[in-house]
Enzyme design. Structure first.
Site, PDB file in Angstrom:
ATOM      1  N   HIS A 156       0.838  -0.908   0.135  1.00 57.58           N
ATOM      2  CA  HIS A 156      -0.032  -0.026  -0.260  1.00 57.58           C
ATOM      3  C   HIS A 156       0.552   1.175   0.057  1.00 57.58           C
ATOM      4  O   HIS A 156      -0.019   2.086   0.199  1.00 57.58           O
ATOM      5  CB  HIS A 156      -0.849   0.157   1.223  1.00 57.58           C
ATOM      6  CG  HIS A 156      -2.316  -1.023   1.044  1.00 57.58           C
ATOM      7  ND1 HIS A 156      -3.265  -0.589   0.655  1.00 57.58           N
ATOM      8  CD2 HIS A 156      -2.018  -2.400   1.418  1.00 57.58           C
ATOM      9  CE1 HIS A 156      -4.144  -1.540   0.716  1.00 57.58           C
ATOM     10  NE2 HIS A 156      -3.379  -2.830   0.595  1.00 57.58           N
ATOM     11  N   ASP A 364       3.777   9.507  -1.083  1.00 54.87           N
ATOM     12  CA  ASP A 364       2.894   8.735  -0.646  1.00 54.87           C
ATOM     13  C   ASP A 364       2.350   7.554  -1.491  1.00 54.87           C
ATOM     14  O   ASP A 364       2.554   7.483  -3.115  1.00 54.87           O
ATOM     15  CB  ASP A 364       1.727   9.487  -0.544  1.00 54.87           C
ATOM     16  CG  ASP A 364       0.978   9.252   1.027  1.00 54.87           C
ATOM     17  OD1 ASP A 364       0.726   7.965   1.478  1.00 54.87           O
ATOM     18  OD2 ASP A 364       0.216   9.594   1.194  1.00 54.87           O
TER      19      ASP A 364
END
Length: 455
Positions: A156, A364
């Site tokens: 992720h 991110d």
């Protein structure tokens, strides 16, 4: 039909309303959980010893199985290798990476303990879906324990190019562990390409044209599968929340001023000091916006036993005080800074009324806040998303105002442009962003990965 077994570091507690303990992953998978699914992971509790017998809880037809971590295992596995080595490394923060062989051994030991506790719960035809950086070696541990079913892994957070990965002493061990899976998934094409480059760089791996990595005769398929949200559901929640007493109190407190909002965990990867400085430079370089905009930063406390996070909180406290000391008036506080957790329903309402969404991480994997902000907006009078070009979401949301989060002046210029942007341009940008958010949903993310794993 094969049963789906989900494995993650944290598991949502079905006894808690909202089941938010596993964060964005729980939200993304919630609509995908079919009766009969097993979800396994850490309970979040630290005990004298790591438990071997999982605690079983049933909820809505889904079985949740968790084990406690021993205090030393928690320090080595979670605080140590996972969050002091892997997290900074995979966010390109080599200067913050701390590595010891003892921590890596503890990381491997906990993954072995997960495998030993999970194996008795597995059926031969189960499909296992492992999530995130805490559990990279789990597939290999399950294989060594004798499980022969399909196992997939999804990362992720970002992946890094070879020149960064090789700074980690056990980099080759981690690549070998990833090759124990049948499918490995990444948030973006960039992260996928970096993984394939690492596989090429390290001897013993071959990469085929169809993005299959081969090692010792084992074929591992690598895919890019961006995670999404339940956009329609979040939009409905935001519309309802905008009419609540809570949101009306926020509106009243703004006294007609525009709201710029940011919401995330308090983490050094999120670029919070740069964002605070960007807001300060907006007020200094564009004084016409003074008293016309208020910024709300929600940064829920996280990993408070890690030194870097303690230092970050002190820095943000100082910056917030400095900005408010320089610019505030008796009836206006420019920066509102909260470290409490705000429920998702209230966040949806806050996003709905915001003129600017500030999502400026230094790096991110995806960043679902950006997508939630878009879904929450009123298409007739939408706010503007300011997004870091280093967030995975930037690959899909190119109609946002993209900024370099390392440049506070770039953030200030973007905020000025957003505050001055005419309605027609705001509507055009939002329409394009909304199409992207409503196309790449959480359901699509789950379908793409599980279909690849079943193939």
């Amino acid at each position: 039909m094969a049963r789906l077994v989900i494995v993650s570091n944290r598991v949502p507690d079905p006894r808690a309303k909202g089941a938010a303990s596993a964060g964005g992953l729980a939200v993304a998978l919630q609509s995908f959980l079919a009766p009969g699914t097993l979800w396994f992971g850490w309970s979040g509790k630290v005990s004298p010893e790591t438990s071997t017998n999982p605690e079983i809880v049933e909820g809505d037809g889904v079985t949740y199985a968790t084990i406690d971590l021993g205090a030393e295992d928690y320090d080595r596995f979670y605080v140590g290798f996972a969050n002091s080595s892997l997290w900074p490394l995979l966010h390109f923060r080599l200067g913050l990476m701390r590595y010891t062989r003892e921590d890596f051994a503890g990381y491997r030991a906990v993954n072995d303990a997960f495998a030993a506790a999970l194996l008795p719960l597995l059926k031969p035809d189960d499909t296992v879906w492992v999530h995130d950086y805490h559990l990279i070696p789990l597939g290999a541990a399950l294989r060594a324990a004798g499980f022969k079913g399909r196992i997939g892994f999804f990362l992720h957070i970002p992946f890094v190019p070879p020149s960064v990965l090789e700074a980690l002493p056990p980099a080759r061990d981690l690549l070998h562990a990833m090759c124990a899976y049948d499918v490995v998934g990444f948030q973006t094409r960039t992260h996928l390409a970096d993984f394939l480059d690492c596989a090429r760089r390290f001897s013993g791996f071959a990469v085929e044209e169809e993005e299959v990595v081969t090692e010792d005769g084992r074929r591992v398929r690598a895919i890019a599968d961006p995670i999404g949200i339940d956009a329609s559901g979040f939009a409905r929640v935001a519309t309802r929340a905008a009419g609540t007493v809570y949101i009306q109190r926020v509106r009243d407190s703004l006294v007609g001023r525009a709201l710029a909002i940011s919401a995330e965990r308090l983490d050094y990867s999120k670029g919070l000091p740069n964002r605070f400085e960007g807001f300060a430079r907006l007020l200094a370089r564009y004084p016409q916006h003074q008293r016309r905009v208020s910024m709300l930063q929600i940064a829920a406390r996280s990993r408070e036993d890690v030194a870097e996070y303690q230092a970050l909180r002190r820095e943000l406290d100082r910056l917030a005080g400095d900005i408010n000391g320089r610019f505030s008036g008796f009836d206006w506080v420019p920066l509102r800074y909260m470290t409490q957790t705000v429920p998702r329903t209230k966040l949806a309402g806050l996003f709905r009324i915001a003129r600017i969404g500030l999502v400026t991480p230094l790096r991110d994997g995806m960043n679902l806040v950006a997508k939630e902000f878009i879904a929450a907006q009123d298409p007739a009078d939408p706010g503007v998303l300011i997004l870091s070009r280093f967030a995975g979401a930037a690959e899909e949301l190119s109609d946002a105002i993209l900024v370099n989060p390392y440049d506070p002046d770039d953030i200030a210029d973007a905020m000025n442009a957003a505050l001055d942007m005419p309605l027609e341009e705001r509507q055009e940008r939002h329409a394009a962003l909304r199409r992207a958010v409503f196309e790449v949903t959480s359901a699509r993310y789950c379908d793409v990965f599980t279909q690849a794993l079943a193939a």
